[in-house]
Design a protein around this motif. Structure first.
Motif, PDB file in Angstrom:
ATOM      1  N   TYR A   1       0.842  -1.205   0.000  1.00 22.15           N
ATOM      2  CA  TYR A   1       0.000   0.000   0.000  1.00 22.15           C
ATOM      3  C   TYR A   1       0.880   1.259   0.000  1.00 22.15           C
ATOM      4  O   TYR A   1       0.635   2.217  -0.752  1.00 22.15           O
ATOM      5  CB  TYR A   1      -0.914   0.032   1.228  1.00 22.15           C
ATOM      6  N   GLY A   2       1.892   1.260   0.845  1.00 21.95           N
ATOM      7  CA  GLY A   2       2.787   2.422   0.894  1.00 21.95           C
ATOM      8  C   GLY A   2       3.475   2.653  -0.447  1.00 21.95           C
ATOM      9  O   GLY A   2       3.516   3.780  -0.952  1.00 21.95           O
ATOM     10  N   LEU A   3       3.980   1.578  -1.047  1.00 22.74           N
ATOM     11  CA  LEU A   3       4.697   1.737  -2.320  1.00 22.74           C
ATOM     12  C   LEU A   3       3.769   2.203  -3.433  1.00 22.74           C
ATOM     13  O   LEU A   3       4.149   3.031  -4.272  1.00 22.74           O
ATOM     14  CB  LEU A   3       5.384   0.425  -2.718  1.00 22.74           C
ATOM     15  N   VAL A   4       2.546   1.690  -3.463  1.00 24.73           N
ATOM     16  CA  VAL A   4       1.594   2.146  -4.480  1.00 24.73           C
ATOM     17  C   VAL A   4       1.357   3.651  -4.324  1.00 24.73           C
ATOM     18  O   VAL A   4       1.323   4.396  -5.313  1.00 24.73           O
ATOM     19  CB  VAL A   4       0.271   1.350  -4.377  1.00 24.73           C
TER      20      VAL A   4
ATOM     21  N   LEU B   1      -2.508  -4.380  -6.547  1.00 28.73           N
ATOM     22  CA  LEU B   1      -3.180  -3.137  -6.137  1.00 28.73           C
ATOM     23  C   LEU B   1      -3.233  -2.125  -7.286  1.00 28.73           C
ATOM     24  O   LEU B   1      -4.235  -1.441  -7.471  1.00 28.73           O
ATOM     25  CB  LEU B   1      -2.464  -2.513  -4.934  1.00 28.73           C
ATOM     26  N   LEU B   2      -2.153  -1.998  -8.048  1.00 30.96           N
ATOM     27  CA  LEU B   2      -2.158  -1.024  -9.143  1.00 30.96           C
ATOM     28  C   LEU B   2      -3.115  -1.454 -10.253  1.00 30.96           C
ATOM     29  O   LEU B   2      -3.658  -0.615 -10.977  1.00 30.96           O
ATOM     30  CB  LEU B   2      -0.749  -0.834  -9.720  1.00 30.96           C
ATOM     31  N   ASN B   3      -3.315  -2.779 -10.394  1.00 29.40           N
ATOM     32  CA  ASN B   3      -4.330  -3.301 -11.308  1.00 29.40           C
ATOM     33  C   ASN B   3      -4.154  -2.765 -12.733  1.00 29.40           C
ATOM     34  O   ASN B   3      -5.109  -2.317 -13.362  1.00 29.40           O
ATOM     35  CB  ASN B   3      -5.724  -2.955 -10.737  1.00 29.40           C
ATOM     36  N   ASN B   4      -2.907  -2.807 -13.203  1.00 31.40           N
ATOM     37  CA  ASN B   4      -2.585  -2.376 -14.579  1.00 31.40           C
ATOM     38  C   ASN B   4      -2.872  -0.907 -14.859  1.00 31.40           C
ATOM     39  O   ASN B   4      -2.946  -0.504 -16.013  1.00 31.40           O
ATOM     40  CB  ASN B   4      -3.333  -3.223 -15.622  1.00 31.40           C
ATOM     41  N   TYR B   5      -3.028  -0.102 -13.829  1.00 37.00           N
ATOM     42  CA  TYR B   5      -3.326   1.307 -14.087  1.00 37.00           C
ATOM     43  C   TYR B   5      -2.098   2.056 -14.591  1.00 37.00           C
ATOM     44  O   TYR B   5      -2.190   2.903 -15.477  1.00 37.00           O
ATOM     45  CB  TYR B   5      -3.881   1.981 -12.825  1.00 37.00           C
ATOM     46  N   VAL B   6      -0.930   1.775 -13.981  1.00 40.23           N
ATOM     47  CA  VAL B   6       0.304   2.415 -14.463  1.00 40.23           C
ATOM     48  C   VAL B   6       0.914   1.475 -15.498  1.00 40.23           C
ATOM     49  O   VAL B   6       1.529   0.472 -15.169  1.00 40.23           O
ATOM     50  CB  VAL B   6       1.280   2.698 -13.303  1.00 40.23           C
ATOM     51  N   GLN B   7       0.680   1.822 -16.772  1.00 40.33           N
ATOM     52  CA  GLN B   7       1.060   0.942 -17.877  1.00 40.33           C
ATOM     53  C   GLN B   7       2.500   1.181 -18.266  1.00 40.33           C
ATOM     54  O   GLN B   7       2.783   1.839 -19.267  1.00 40.33           O
ATOM     55  CB  GLN B   7       0.150   1.227 -19.079  1.00 40.33           C
TER      56      GLN B   7
END
Lengths: 295, 295
Positions: free
Chosen positions: B217-220, B254-260
């Motif tokens: 969570y912190g890294l995201v 957690l990022l769920n492919n949002y940062v491509q």
């Protein structure tokens, strides 16, 4: 002769174009809805082509995600946006083909942050963050005089925050992350939770208290991560003075005197502020980006 | 003649001093416990005074909070630390009085980040974050080639994260913020929650799964805020390879492919990494800070 510069605030719902030399000298301005890339980019090009004097450079601040890396083969593209028609669009390339001048390109929120840093609420500082809380939550910033870039660019709306479901059972509204910051506190999240738009909620509606809590959690995370010298909050949800007051109080309470700096302990009303450039932060910031072009 | 530089990693539990020209040429090194400022600073001074060749500059990376602003009247001070005897100590001033050379000064974690950027796991990049997860959680970083500074300096351990009390009823361990990141996931938090020190927990203990969740969570939040090109994780809690694997998987989920970006989607094992300088990141980073002195 003064050199004219152009700015394009390429937003997800509207484009704003302007020509001038700075915030006090805007010669012409136009706004039109964002429809298809063909139509909307053509309107932007036509705006610059009909000016009596040509621009020497254009700055574009765009909705994203974008590729702002000048060394990349897809520099100037809007990349993976879910917005129909706009994924993988070469925005800079299309504009430059019609108007062959140097073009600076960044996210809409980095552009607004840079505009506030040069001409607005963060003049004279080395760092600031700009956040917009409206249709979504987005943020950009200047650190040590440079715009925030790295792997890609900030996507600050997607940080995760404490979410106490006993107080707020709303599951969150972000298609990627559910209850990330944007999922809990953007305009559409407010509307989905309370059944009415933020602008129509009375000043004493309990929505504002909850909203201030989520905004404050986000700002505390940004303060402890980036340590900006000022935080500028724009966007439709920040339209009332009262929400600023609530957010400032909550930020102080959450930090609990841990960051011992007068800007936070004593002068927080000058630390968390609305945009100095008002609702023109985006288009003026886009113009300001041209100052970053190496000529 | 090669110019010798000195480094002081001024930690809350121990000081490490070194003299040399870089990571492959350390001429002498000493470590001693952090007791009182009088005793500990005298030991650091004695270390440099007994060297056969004098140093031309010293870099200090210190526990904090500190004042790293060279224009401030309290530059070089450890400021509001709760550590007994060490609040408002003029660390740089005392060292400089005994050894009159230029002194660079920053937080221990900014120093480590700068060491990794120059000589370690982030060589050749423009940005990185360095985090230590141990007695506390601290972080520093380089963005666009500059160390992260602003109002003060990052205090990344104090961001707030989702904390599901139905899964983890532990209230958190931070005296200022309760269940901030450090309050939930530092070494002392692990010990308080599970009744045994992190180093003594077996590899399959459920503590690691929960720990990986909080670290992820912190890294995201850091990835979506700062967008660093690499994240380096040091500190006692990160001693096992397995926790790195869990954290990387959790960050992707957690990022769920949002940062491509391929660094996250495909090559995350090269994106979230241990320090290239190992447990010498702090003292070597302190030496590296001297490169920032304008001579």
């Amino acid at each position: 002769m003064t050199q004219l510069i152009g700015g394009i605030e390429a937003g997800g719902t509207k484009f704003v174009c302007a020509v001038g030399t700075g915030p006090d000298d805007i010669r012409d301005e136009a706004r039109f809805p964002t429809t298809t890339p063909e139509e909307t980019i053509a309107q932007a090009i036509a705006f610059f082509q009909r000016q009596p004097e040509p621009v020497t450079a254009i700055g574009i601040g765009s909705f994203g995600p974008v590729d702002p890396n000048p060394k990349s083969p897809t520099f100037g593209f809007i990349t993976t946006t879910p917005k129909p028609y706009w994924a993988n669009v070469d925005l800079v390339g299309q504009i430059r083909q019609a108007i062959p001048v140097p073009i600076a390109f960044d996210t809409d929120v980095n552009a607004a942050a840079y505009g506030e840093y040069r001409w607005g609420a963060a003049q004279g500082l080395d760092s600031c963050l700009y956040l917009t809380i409206g249709t979504g939550i987005g943020g950009g910033g200047v650190i040590n005089g440079h715009l925030m870039h790295g792997l890609v660019h900030p996507e600050i709306g997607h940080i995760f925050l404490p979410h106490d479901r006993t107080v707020d059972p709303f599951p969150g509204h972000c298609p990627f992350h559910g209850d990330c910051w944007e999922g809990l506190a953007s305009g559409p999240a407010i509307k989905a939770r309370w059944g009415q738009a933020a602008e129509t909620l009375s000043e004493d509606h309990p929505a504002w208290d909850l909203e201030a809590t989520y905004i404050a959690y986000g700002l505390v995370n940004l303060i402890t991560t980036v340590s900006p010298q000022r935080i500028i909050l724009g966007g439709g949800v920040m339209g009332q003075e009262r929400i600023f007051t609530l957010v400032r109080q909550r930020v102080q309470a959450l930090l609990n005197n841990y960051v011992q700096h007068p800007a936070i302990i004593r002068e927080i009303a000058a630390y968390i502020v609305p945009p100095g450039l008002g609702n023109r932060a985006g288009v003026l910031g886009s113009m300001a980006l041209t100052h970053l072009l190496t000529r």
